[in-house]
Motif scaffolding. Structure first.
Motif, PDB file in Angstrom:
ATOM      1  N   PRO A   1      -5.201   9.746  20.863  1.00  0.00           N
ATOM      2  CA  PRO A   1      -4.396   9.347  19.708  1.00  0.00           C
ATOM      3  C   PRO A   1      -3.964   7.893  19.861  1.00  0.00           C
ATOM      4  O   PRO A   1      -3.403   7.508  20.879  1.00  0.00           O
ATOM      5  CB  PRO A   1      -3.191  10.289  19.789  1.00  0.00           C
ATOM      6  N   GLN A   2      -4.292   7.094  18.854  1.00  0.00           N
ATOM      7  CA  GLN A   2      -4.092   5.667  19.009  1.00  0.00           C
ATOM      8  C   GLN A   2      -2.660   5.247  18.789  1.00  0.00           C
ATOM      9  O   GLN A   2      -1.931   5.850  18.017  1.00  0.00           O
ATOM     10  CB  GLN A   2      -4.975   4.918  18.031  1.00  0.00           C
ATOM     11  N   GLN A   3      -2.305   4.216  19.453  1.00  0.00           N
ATOM     12  CA  GLN A   3      -1.000   3.622  19.246  1.00  0.00           C
ATOM     13  C   GLN A   3      -1.130   2.598  18.129  1.00  0.00           C
ATOM     14  O   GLN A   3      -2.158   1.968  17.970  1.00  0.00           O
ATOM     15  CB  GLN A   3      -0.550   2.915  20.528  1.00  0.00           C
ATOM     16  N   SER A   4      -0.057   2.459  17.366  1.00  0.00           N
ATOM     17  CA  SER A   4      -0.090   1.435  16.329  1.00  0.00           C
ATOM     18  C   SER A   4       0.263   0.105  16.978  1.00  0.00           C
ATOM     19  O   SER A   4       0.825   0.054  18.064  1.00  0.00           O
ATOM     20  CB  SER A   4       0.916   1.771  15.236  1.00  0.00           C
ATOM     21  N   ASP A   5      -0.110  -0.990  16.299  1.00  0.00           N
ATOM     22  CA  ASP A   5       0.201  -2.308  16.845  1.00  0.00           C
ATOM     23  C   ASP A   5       1.693  -2.573  16.806  1.00  0.00           C
ATOM     24  O   ASP A   5       2.253  -3.191  17.694  1.00  0.00           O
ATOM     25  CB  ASP A   5      -0.535  -3.391  16.052  1.00  0.00           C
ATOM     26  N   THR A   6       2.328  -2.091  15.748  1.00  0.00           N
ATOM     27  CA  THR A   6       3.778  -2.227  15.664  1.00  0.00           C
ATOM     28  C   THR A   6       4.382  -1.211  16.628  1.00  0.00           C
ATOM     29  O   THR A   6       3.832  -0.142  16.838  1.00  0.00           O
ATOM     30  CB  THR A   6       4.275  -1.893  14.249  1.00  0.00           C
ATOM     31  N   LYS A   7       5.507  -1.586  17.155  1.00  0.00           N
ATOM     32  CA  LYS A   7       6.159  -0.692  18.105  1.00  0.00           C
ATOM     33  C   LYS A   7       6.538   0.607  17.384  1.00  0.00           C
ATOM     34  O   LYS A   7       7.094   0.579  16.283  1.00  0.00           O
ATOM     35  CB  LYS A   7       7.418  -1.380  18.614  1.00  0.00           C
ATOM     36  N   GLY A   8       6.206   1.741  17.963  1.00  0.00           N
ATOM     37  CA  GLY A   8       6.531   3.015  17.320  1.00  0.00           C
ATOM     38  C   GLY A   8       7.389   3.865  18.232  1.00  0.00           C
ATOM     39  O   GLY A   8       7.247   3.829  19.443  1.00  0.00           O
ATOM     40  N   THR A   9       8.283   4.571  17.664  1.00  0.00           N
ATOM     41  CA  THR A   9       9.116   5.464  18.456  1.00  0.00           C
ATOM     42  C   THR A   9       9.095   6.844  17.807  1.00  0.00           C
ATOM     43  O   THR A   9       9.181   6.953  16.585  1.00  0.00           O
ATOM     44  CB  THR A   9      10.569   4.960  18.511  1.00  0.00           C
ATOM     45  N   VAL A  10       8.928   7.853  18.615  1.00  0.00           N
ATOM     46  CA  VAL A  10       8.940   9.207  18.065  1.00  0.00           C
ATOM     47  C   VAL A  10      10.396   9.612  17.886  1.00  0.00           C
ATOM     48  O   VAL A  10      11.194   9.542  18.816  1.00  0.00           O
ATOM     49  CB  VAL A  10       8.220  10.183  19.006  1.00  0.00           C
ATOM     50  N   LEU A  11      10.711   9.985  16.667  1.00  0.00           N
ATOM     51  CA  LEU A  11      12.087  10.336  16.362  1.00  0.00           C
ATOM     52  C   LEU A  11      12.162  11.848  16.209  1.00  0.00           C
ATOM     53  O   LEU A  11      11.591  12.423  15.285  1.00  0.00           O
ATOM     54  CB  LEU A  11      12.512   9.640  15.064  1.00  0.00           C
TER      55      LEU A  11
END
Lengths: 535, 533
Positions: free
Chosen positions: A245-255
Motif C-alpha cells: 500500500p503506497q504512501q502519499s507524497d503529502t504527510k498522512g496520518t491515520v486518524l
C-alpha cells in the motif's frame, strides 16, 4: 617571505614545486613512464607473466591485464599518470590492447631519451614522431590479412576472439571463446545492434573453467522469494515500484477514534492487497519480477495464488530482465495491461554449487540477452576470466564496426617496424633519427613475446625479417617463427587506437618543459600504507 | 627601527631600493616562467594540482590563474594580466612579458640614480605615442569570414598544436558567424561549449543545434527520432509540496487511495494537456514531440509520456531555456494551459548518446542557428580542458574583430613598428622624461625577441633584421617562426585584435609605473599580519 629573492619558487605558495628544462622535467618524466611500462611489459601475450597487485583496500589482484594493473597501481607521478589515462581510454574505447599502449608509450619515450642524450632537440623528435605516427596510420590498413565476413557465423567469431582470450587465460581460450561467441550470436541474431549491456557475465564459485556456459536469458544470483520455484511458459510482469500500500507524497496520518475503526483499517489494507493480487492473477501473470519491496501481506496472497516472485535490487538489472522478457516495467500499483506483460519459456530457481540463482530462459525466440556463467574454483581466477571475457566482448563490439584483422603474434608489429625503418631513410632532415627510432619501438612486441616464451629475443627478429612475409610471427609454444595468420589475428582498430594513443601520450610528455606542482592538498590519506609487521 | 614598527611591533617592512628590488625580482621571475609560452612554438607547462589533477597549458592566463602565486608583487602582475583576459580574452602572456621587461629596463636607469618619477613620466609620454602608432597601423578591413579565420588562427595557433588549431579555427569562426544576428550584439553564452570524454580531440566539431548534457530518464523512450517538435517549458510535472505545513487525516484504506488519486490528479492533468497537444500536431504524421522541461518530471508522468512516444527531458539548464527558442524556434512556456502549435520549436533530428553513465542529447537540423554548440571531444580530462580554454579565447578573438572592425598585424610586427617610431619621436621629448620613453621603446621589443627565441632562432639577428626591414620599407614586418625570415603579417594572415593591443598598451605601462613608484612595502595590515610566519 621578503627575504628570499629570485626564482619562481619564491613567488609561489609554500610547498609548491617547480621543475623546468630538459634535464629536470623532461628526462624525469621519461624515466617515470619507462618504469611504468617495464612493469606491464612481461605480461604481454599468452605466455605473459601474472602480476600480483595489492591495492589500497588490500584487495588482491593476480592478473596479466594491463588495464587492471594500471588502475590498481595508484600512480602519482604526473607524467606516468598520462600513460595511465591513455591506457584507460584504450580500455573504454576498444576494451583490449591496453598493454600495447603502455609498452609502446614507454618504448617511444625510452627511444626519445636516447635521442635527447645524443643531442637531438626535443622539437625534432616531436616532428619525427608525428611524421612516423601518421605514416603508420596510413599503412596499417594495408596490413590486413583477414576480414570477417559474417557477423553471425560462430566459427568466424571464435577465430577472432580466441587470441584476445588466449592472452589472458591461456589454455582455456577455445572453450571460453566459444562461450562468448555463442553469447554474441544470441544477442545479434535477431538483427539488433550489439550492445555490451545485453551480454551479462555472472561469476559462480565452484567447478572448473571448462564448465563455463552460456545461457539464453538471464541468470540472477538470487533465489525466488516464495515457495514457487519453477514455472514453465510463464507470463511475467515487471514492477518497478514497491508492491505494498503506497504512501502519499503529502504527510498522512491515520486518524482512528474507536477500536472498531482500528480493526476495519487493517481489514481494508488486506482487502486492497487481495484485490491487487487477484487482478494480477486475473491478467494471467505467473511470475512477478520486483524492483522494490513487497509487503508481507501481499506476499501472502501471492503465495495463495502460487505466483512466483523474484526480487531484483539493481534497477539496471531490472531493466535488462524487462527487455529480455519483452515486458515493460510497471510503475503503478494494479494489474498490468497485456502489452506490459513479458514471456519466458522457463523461470526457475536453482542451485549451482551452493549459490542459489534464478534463471530466466527464453529459447524459442531470440532472447536479446545472453548470460555467460563463469565457473572457477577461486575468486581470482573468476575475476581474471571475467576481465578476459570483457575484453573479448569489447573486441566483438569493435568488430561489429570494422571487420578487418591484422596478423597477430607480433607479425604485424615486425612488419610495421620494417616499413617505418624503410620510410625513415626517405626523410632527409634531422627527424630521420626519430622516425627510425619510432620504427624500432615496434620490435619490442615480437621480442617480448619471444622472451616470455623462453626463446632468445635477439634471434627472433632477424628470423622474422628473413621470412619477409607480413604474416609470420612468433610461435610462443615452440619459440620459433611461423605463419600463424590462420589462428592468431588481432583486430585492426585495436592496434590503430593503441598506436595512436601511445604516440599521442609520448608526444605530450615530450612537449612539456615545465612542471609546476601545488602542495598536495590535505584531507584523509586514503592510501595509507599498511604497517608491515616483522616476522 | 622604522616608524611603522613602533606602531605595530609585528610589522614587516622593506623600503626604498630594497622595495624596488623586491618588485623587480618578482616581475622578472614571472616573466621567466611565461616567456617560453609565447607564440606558436612555445612549450607546454604541466600544472599539477593539490589533489594530483593534471593540467597542460600554454595559455598565460590559465597558468597565472592556476599557479597559486603568493608573492605580493607577482600576484599584482598576475591580476593585471588576468584583467586583460577578462576584458579582451587574449594577450596575457604579452602583458606579463612587457611588464617584466619595462621593469628590467627601468632597473638599468635606476641603478644610474635616475628617480623613478622621471621614468614614470617618460612611460606616460611613450604610451601616448604608442597608442598613436597603433591607430596608424591598424588595418580597417571589411569583416568577412576569411579575415575572421585569420584572426582566429593567429590566436589559437599560440595555444594549441597546429593540427588542432587549424580545426578549431574554422569551428570558432563559424560558431560566431552562426549566432551573430545583424543589429544585435553577440552573446557568446549562446554558444554552448560541451565536452564529451570520448574519441580523439580531432573529433571536436561544431553542432549547428543543441547538445544537452542529460537525457531522457525513461528506458522505453526512443534514442533517435526524425522530424520533431520541441516543447520547451518550465512546468512542474512532479509532486509539489504545499508552502504551508499540511497533512492528511484518514481512517481507512479507501480514503487513503482517494487521497492519493487526487494528489496525482493535478499533475496528470498537465501531462494530459501535453499529450493532447502531441495528438493534435503529430497524429497521422511521422512527427514526434520532445518535451524539454526546466522543472522535474516524475516517473509516473514520464511513463505516461513515454507511452505516447513523447520524449521528455527534465531539469534542463536555465540557459538552455533561452537557447532552445533561439535555435528551434517556438516559445518557452510556463504553463500547460493554452498550448498551441506556435509555441513549439522544431528539430530535424534528435539523438541520445550514452557514454558510460552520462547521456547526451543532440538536437540538430534546427531552423535557426542563433544558438549553436561547440562539441569538444578528447581522450582525457586535460586535453578537453586545454581545448575548452582555447575555444573560449578563440571565440573572444573572433567577436573582438567583429566589434573592432579592424585588426593589427601580428607576429611581432606591431611591436617592432612601435619601437622604431618611438625612437624617432623620442627626439622631440624634452627633459629627463626622454629616458623613460627610451626604456619603453626597448622594452616593447621583448615580444618579437621572445617569439624568435622560442622558435630556436638567434634573437639578436632576427630582431635587427626586422628593424632594418621596417626602417627601409616602412611597412610592418613580423618574424616567421619557422625560419626566422621577415614576413609581412598582413599578407600571411597573421592578424591580432586591435582591442587586445590597445588594452595591452593601456594596462602594462600603468602597472609598471605603479610598481616603480612603490617605495615602501609593509606587512602590518590587520588581516595580513598574523597566522603564517
Amino acid at each position: 617571505m621578503f627575504q628570499n629573492t629570485g626564482g619562481l619558487q619564491s613567488l609561489l605558495k609554500d610547498g609548491a614545486r617547480h621543475y623546468s628544462g630538459v634535464e629536470e622535467a623532461m628526462l624525469k618524466n621519461i624515466e617515470a613512464c619507462k618504469q611504468l611500462s617495464t612493469i606491464t611489459r612481461t605480461s604481454l601475450g599468452p605466455y605473459g607473466l601474472n602480476k600480483m597487485v595489492v591495492n589500497n583496500l588490500e584487495k588482491l589482484f593476480v592478473t596479466t591485464d594491463a588495464a587492471t594493473i594500471m588502475r590498481e597501481l595508484d600512480v602519482h607521478h604526473p607524467a606516468a599518470r598520462l600513460i595511465v589515462m591513455a591506457a584507460k581510454l584504450q580500455e573504454t574505447e576498444v576494451g583490449d590492447g591496453t598493454n600495447l599502449v603502455v609498452i609502446l608509450a614507454g618504448e617511444l619515450l625510452r627511444m626519445a631519451e636516447e635521442l635527447i642524450q645524443t643531442g637531438l632537440h626535443p622539437s625534432d623528435i616531436i616532428t619525427g614522431y608525428e611524421k612516423a605516427s601518421k605514416y603508420v596510420d596510413s599503412i596499417l590498413s594495408s596490413l590486413t590479412v583477414y576480414t570477417l565476413s559474417n557477423l553471425t557465423d560462430k566459427t568466424q567469431i571464435i577465430k577472432a576472439l580466441t587470441p584476445v582470450i588466449a592472452s589472458k587465460v591461456y589454455g582455456y581460450e577455445s572453450h571460453l571463446a566459444t562461450c562468448v561467441a555463442e553469447a554474441c550470436v544470441i544477442v545479434t541474431e535477431s538483427g539488433q545492434k550489439f550492445d555490451l549491456e545485453n551480454v551479462r557475465v555472472v561469476k559462480i564459485q565452484g567447478g572448473v573453467l571448462d564448465q563455463t556456459k552460456t545461457y539464453r536469458g538471464m541468470v540472477i544470483p538470487r533465489p525466488a522469494e516464495g515457495t514457487v520455484k519453477h514455472v514453465r511458459n510463464a507470463k511475467v510482469a515487471v514492477y518497478n515500484c514497491p508492491l505494498d500500500p503506497q504512501q502519499s507524497d503529502t504527510k498522512g496520518t491515520v486518524l482512528i477514534k474507536t477500536a472498531v475503526e482500528l480493526k476495519n483499517y487493517s481489514k481494508g489494507e488486506e482487502e486492497i492487497a487481495q484485490k491487487l493480487v487477484e487482478d494480477i492473477h486475473a491478467a494471467g501473470v505467473q511470475v512477478l519480477v520486483l524492483g522494490g519491496s513487497v509487503s508481507e501481506i501481499v506476499m501472502h496472497f501471492l503465495e495463495l495464488k502460487s505466483i512466483m516472485v523474484v526480487k531484483i535490487n539493481s534497477k539496471f538489472e531490472l531493466r535488462r530482465v524487462a527487455r529480455m522478457l519483452g515486458a515493460t516495467s510497471v510503475v503503478r500499483l494494479g494489474a498490468p495491461i497485456p502489452e506490459e506483460i513479458g514471456f519466458a519459456d522457463e523461470v526457475s530457481s536453482e542451485e549451482i554449487s551452493s549459490t542459489k540463482v534464478t534463471i530466466f530462459r527464453r529459447e524459442s525466440e531470440s532472447s536479446k540477452v545472453a548470460t555467460v556463467v563463469i565457473r572457477a574454483s577461486t575468486q581470482n581466477v573468476m575475476d581474471d576470466t571475467e576481465r578476459a571475457l570483457d575484453d573479448a566482448l569489447n573486441t566483438f563490439r569493435s568488430i561489429t564496426k570494422d571487420q578487418r584483422f591484422v596478423a597477430g603474434a607480433g607479425a604485424c608489429e615486425a612488419e610495421i617496424a620494417k616499413r617505418v625503418k624503410a620510410y625513415a631513410m626517405s626523410n632527409p632532415g634531422l627527424d630521420q633519427y626519430a622516425v627510425l627510432r619510432f620504427g624500432q619501438v615496434f620490435e619490442i612486441i615480437p621480442k617480448t613475446l619471444a622472451e616470455t616464451s623462453g626463446a632468445d629475443p635477439n634471434y627472433i627478429l632477424p628470423k622474422i625479417y628473413a621470412e619477409n612475409n607480413l604474416k609470420v610471427g612468433v610461435d610462443v609454444e615452440s619459440g620459433t617463427v611461423k605463419d600463424l595468420s590462420e589462428v592468431v589475428v588481432d583486430h585492426l582498430v585495436t592496434k590503430q587506437w593503441a598506436i595512436k594513443l601511445a604516440s599521442d601520450v609520448a608526444l605530450t610528455v615530450l612537449r612539456i618543459d615545465q612542471i609546476i606542482m601545488a602542495k598536495p592538498s590535505g584531507g584523509p590519506n586514503l592510501n595509507k600504507k599498511p604497517v608491515v609487521e616483522d616476522d | 627601527m622604522a616608524a611603522i614598527q613602533y606602531v605595530n611591533s609585528k610589522a614587516e617592512l622593506v623600503r626604498k631600493t630594497q622595495a624596488l628590488t623586491l618588485n623587480l625580482t618578482a616581475a622578472k621571475g614571472l616573466q621567466d616562467v611565461l616567456r617560453t609560452n609565447l607564440g606558436p612554438r612555445g612549450t607546454l607547462k604541466m600544472l599539477v594540482g593539490g589533489a594530483g589533477q593534471i593540467k597542460l597549458t600554454k595559455d598565460g592566463n590559465i597558468l597565472l590563474k592556476e599557479m597559486q602565486i603568493q608573492h605580493p608583487t607577482a600576484a599584482m602582475i598576475a591580476r593585471a594580466a588576468t584583467a586583460q583576459d577578462e576584458i579582451v580574452g587574449d594577450g596575457t602572456t604579452s602583458n606579463v612579458l612587457f611588464i617584466g621587461e619595462l621593469m628590467r629596463q627601468a632597473e638599468r636607469f635606476l641603478g644610474e640614480g635616475v628617480h623613478p618619477r622621471v621614468l614614470v613620466d617618460g612611460f606616460d609620454k611613450a604610451r601616448a605615442i604608442a597608442l598613436k602608432v597603433l591607430e596608424t597601423l591598424k588595418v580597417e578591413k571589411e569583416v568577412d569570414r576569411e579575415l575572421l579565420l585569420n584572426v582566429a588562427k593567429s590566436s589559437l595557433g599560440t595555444k594549441l598544436i597546429p593540427e588542432m588549431a587549424k580545426k578549431l579555427t574554422e569551428i570558432v569562426t563559424d560558431a560566431v558567424l552562426a549566432i551573430s544576428q545583424t543589429g544585435k550584439s553577440i552573446d557568446l553564452h549562446m554558444i554552448e561549449i560541451m565536452h564529451m570524454p570520448h574519441k580523439m580531440d580531432t573529433d571536436t566539431r561544431l553542432v549547428k543545434g543543441l547538445v544537452l548534457d542529460h537525457g531522457s530518464r525513461h528506458p522505453e523512450t526512443p534514442t533517435k527520432l526524425k522530424n520533431c517538435y520541441v516543447l520547451c517549458c518550465n512546468i512542474n510535472l512532479e509532486y509539489e509540496k504545499t508552502e504551508v505545513n499540511s497533512q492528511f487525516f484518514y481512517s481507512n484504506a479507501e480514503q487513503r487511495e482517494k487521497l492519493q488519486a487526487s494528489e496525482r490528479k493535478m499533475i496528470d492533468e498537465r501531462v494530459e494537456k501535453i499529450i493532447a497537444l502531441k495528438k493534435k500536431v503529430c497524429d497521422g504524421t511521422d512527427k514526434s514531440l520532445i518535451v524539454i522541461n526546466q522543472k522535474g518530471v516524475d516517473p509516473v508522468s514520464l511513463d505516461m509520456l513515454a507511452k505516447e512516444g513523447i520524449v521528455a527531458l527534465r531539469r534542463a539548464k536555465r540557459r538552455n531555456m533561452e537557447r532552445i527558442p533561439l535555435a528551434c524556434g517556438g516559445n518557452a512556456v510556463n504553463s500547460a494551459d493554452d498550448l498551441t502549435v506556435e509555441d513549439l520549436g522544431w528539430a530535424g533530428s534528435y539523438q541520445e548518446i550514452t557514454l558510460g553513465d552520462d547521456k547526451f542529447t543532440f538536437l540538430e537540423d534546427v531552423p535557426n542557428t542563433f544558438s549553436c554548440t561547440i562539441l569538444i571531444k578528447g581522450q582525457n580530462e586535460h586535453t578537453i580542458n586545454q581545448l575548452k580554454d582555447a575555444v573560449r579565447d578563440g571565440l573572444r578573438a573572433v567577436t573582438n574583430t567583429i566589434h573592432d572592425k579592424a585588426v593589427v598585424p601580428g607576429a611581432g610586427a606591431f611591436e617592432v613598428a612601435v619601437s622604431v617610431e618611438l625612437k624617432k619621436e623620442v627626439k622631440n621629448i624634452k627633459g629627463k622624461a626622454r629616458l623613460g620613453a627610451e626604456a619603453f621603446a626597448d622594452a616593447i621589443l621583448i615580444i618579437p625577441r621572445t617569439l624568435a627565441e622560442n622558435s630556436g632562432l638567434d634573437s639578436q639577428e632576427v630582431l635587427l633584421d626586422l628593424i632594418s626591414q621596417y626602417e627601409q620599407h616602412g611597412v610592418p614586418v613580423g618574424v616567421n617562426v619557422n625560419d626566422g625570415a621577415a614576413i609581412s603579417p598582413i599578407a600571411e594572415g597573421i592578424l591580432d585584435n586591435y582591442c587586445v593591443k590597445q588594452q595591452f598598451l593601456q594596462l602594462s605601462p600603468v602597472l609598471a609605473q605603479q610598481l616603480l613608484l612603490v617605495d615602501e612595502v609593509m606587512r602590518a595590515g590587520k588581516q595580513m599580519g598574523g597566522g603564517n610566519q
